[in-house]
Scaffold this motif. Sequence first.
Motif, mmCIF file in Angstrom:
data_model
loop_
_atom_site.group_PDB
_atom_site.id
_atom_site.type_symbol
_atom_site.label_atom_id
_atom_site.label_comp_id
_atom_site.label_asym_id
_atom_site.label_seq_id
_atom_site.Cartn_x
_atom_site.Cartn_y
_atom_site.Cartn_z
ATOM 1 N N ALA A 202 2.415 1.999 6.116
ATOM 2 C CA ALA A 202 2.337 2.109 4.658
ATOM 3 C C ALA A 202 0.922 1.937 4.127
ATOM 4 C CB ALA A 202 3.255 1.078 4.005
ATOM 5 N N LEU A 203 -0.031 1.541 4.977
ATOM 6 C CA LEU A 203 -1.395 1.282 4.528
ATOM 7 C C LEU A 203 -2.341 2.453 4.791
ATOM 8 C CD1 LEU A 203 -1.711 -2.423 5.713
ATOM 9 C CD2 LEU A 203 -0.971 -1.550 3.499
ATOM 10 N N ARG A 204 -1.796 3.596 5.220
ATOM 11 C CA ARG A 204 -2.633 4.777 5.454
ATOM 12 C C ARG A 204 -3.027 5.383 4.116
ATOM 13 N NH1 ARG A 204 -2.409 7.649 10.370
ATOM 14 N NH2 ARG A 204 -3.564 9.224 9.211
ATOM 15 N N GLU A 205 -4.176 4.977 3.623
ATOM 16 C CA GLU A 205 -4.621 5.409 2.300
ATOM 17 C C GLU A 205 -4.893 6.907 2.261
ATOM 18 O OE1 GLU A 205 -7.727 3.728 -1.085
ATOM 19 O OE2 GLU A 205 -7.379 2.608 0.769
ATOM 20 N N ASP A 206 -5.341 7.479 3.383
ATOM 21 C CA ASP A 206 -5.581 8.917 3.419
ATOM 22 C C ASP A 206 -4.282 9.701 3.234
ATOM 23 O OD1 ASP A 206 -4.714 7.889 5.892
ATOM 24 O OD2 ASP A 206 -5.506 9.606 6.982
ATOM 25 N N VAL A 207 -3.182 9.168 3.756
ATOM 26 C CA VAL A 207 -1.889 9.836 3.597
ATOM 27 C C VAL A 207 -1.422 9.726 2.145
ATOM 28 C CG1 VAL A 207 0.519 9.895 4.360
ATOM 29 C CG2 VAL A 207 -1.306 9.389 5.998
ATOM 30 N N HIS A 208 -1.642 8.578 1.534
ATOM 31 C CA HIS A 208 -1.307 8.434 0.113
ATOM 32 C C HIS A 208 -2.043 9.480 -0.721
ATOM 33 C CE1 HIS A 208 1.204 4.819 -0.018
ATOM 34 N NE2 HIS A 208 0.430 4.283 0.898
ATOM 35 N N ARG A 209 -3.322 9.692 -0.409
ATOM 36 C CA ARG A 209 -4.083 10.684 -1.170
ATOM 37 C C ARG A 209 -3.523 12.091 -0.964
ATOM 38 N NH1 ARG A 209 -8.556 7.510 0.513
ATOM 39 N NH2 ARG A 209 -9.011 8.954 2.219
ATOM 40 N N GLU A 210 -3.194 12.430 0.279
ATOM 41 C CA GLU A 210 -2.641 13.751 0.532
ATOM 42 C C GLU A 210 -1.313 13.941 -0.190
ATOM 43 O OE1 GLU A 210 -4.007 16.431 2.049
ATOM 44 O OE2 GLU A 210 -5.774 15.149 1.949
ATOM 45 N N LEU A 211 -0.517 12.896 -0.229
ATOM 46 C CA LEU A 211 0.756 12.985 -0.945
ATOM 47 C C LEU A 211 0.523 13.162 -2.442
ATOM 48 C CD1 LEU A 211 2.970 10.362 0.897
ATOM 49 C CD2 LEU A 211 3.423 12.809 0.678
ATOM 50 N N MET A 212 -0.485 12.520 -2.974
ATOM 51 C CA MET A 212 -0.824 12.718 -4.386
ATOM 52 C C MET A 212 -1.159 14.183 -4.647
ATOM 53 S SD MET A 212 -3.109 9.255 -4.937
ATOM 54 C CE MET A 212 -3.698 9.678 -6.593
#
Length: 319
Positions: A202-212
């Motif tokens: 859950a801490l993969r910030e790069d994945v959060h950005r891609e999901l955004m």
Amino acid sequence: MDVQLRLELFGAYSVSLHTGHWAPQRSLALSGRLGGLLALLALGRGQALNRGELCRELWGGGPESASAACFNTLLWRLRRALEQPPLASGAIIETDRQGGVRIARHVQVQSDLERYLALVEKPLARPVEQLETQDVLALREAVQLYRGDVLAGYQDDWALRLRERHRRMQLGALARLMHLSSLQGQWQDAIQHGEAMLDMDALREDVHRELMRCHLAAGQRALALTQFERCRAALKRELAIAPMAETLALYQEIAREATRPAATATGAGLLTPSAALQPAGRAAAQAPSFLPWNEALLQVRWHLAQADAHLQTQLDFGH
């Protein structure tokens, strides 16, 4: 006699044995070092494994690992669990003259982990742009096989190394599928793969950005903003840190784009700059008094995020 040994290593560990066309499949309840020894032998792919190395893996190099009696007892118990009539002693587990231990070559060993590796190793070794249709199909099948971490109940070093290796492979497979789905404009598929990655980390910030970005491309701007909030909450809860500047900048860009049309277009629900300078009665006659609920919500979220980010920055630097 045809002997088939089947191991399920993803998630809950299970072992089954089939000893012929007319014999029923037998499930085996193996746990602890007993199950660990069988897993190590199965993953050895028919190669004889040194007893000393097996001891070090199973006992962690402690004082017990030097005891040949401990290992011999463990091996005897494994043989007893596997080699029941009509199987003879040594029909499944055999030893060589040097004392090495292996699963007999005539035994057909199958495992979900071996199948997984056969599917992902080739696609992961290729650049994304060189992936062929069969590679993509293999990746999709592989990620479905990953029902949970490998040998999830084992905390020995060898099991942890194995687990971490395959976690990285699964994350790599999901990342490639997410990237390919994005290139093809299949945003919901890309979002699904991204969510699967966050379920693992859950801490993969790069994945959060891609999901955004995927949510935004799919026309789900509110979900893109919510994704940032999920990212920020996870980082604050687990690491007590704020999102990276790159993540915050992406969020602010999405928020600005959300409010820009309403702020600049006449009749969109916001007063235009010129109308704002007019007397209140005249301005009210030319523009609605209230914002549409969704635009107002977006503005409130953006201003709250700005204030929160400023406060977090002050806290981080002790100002």
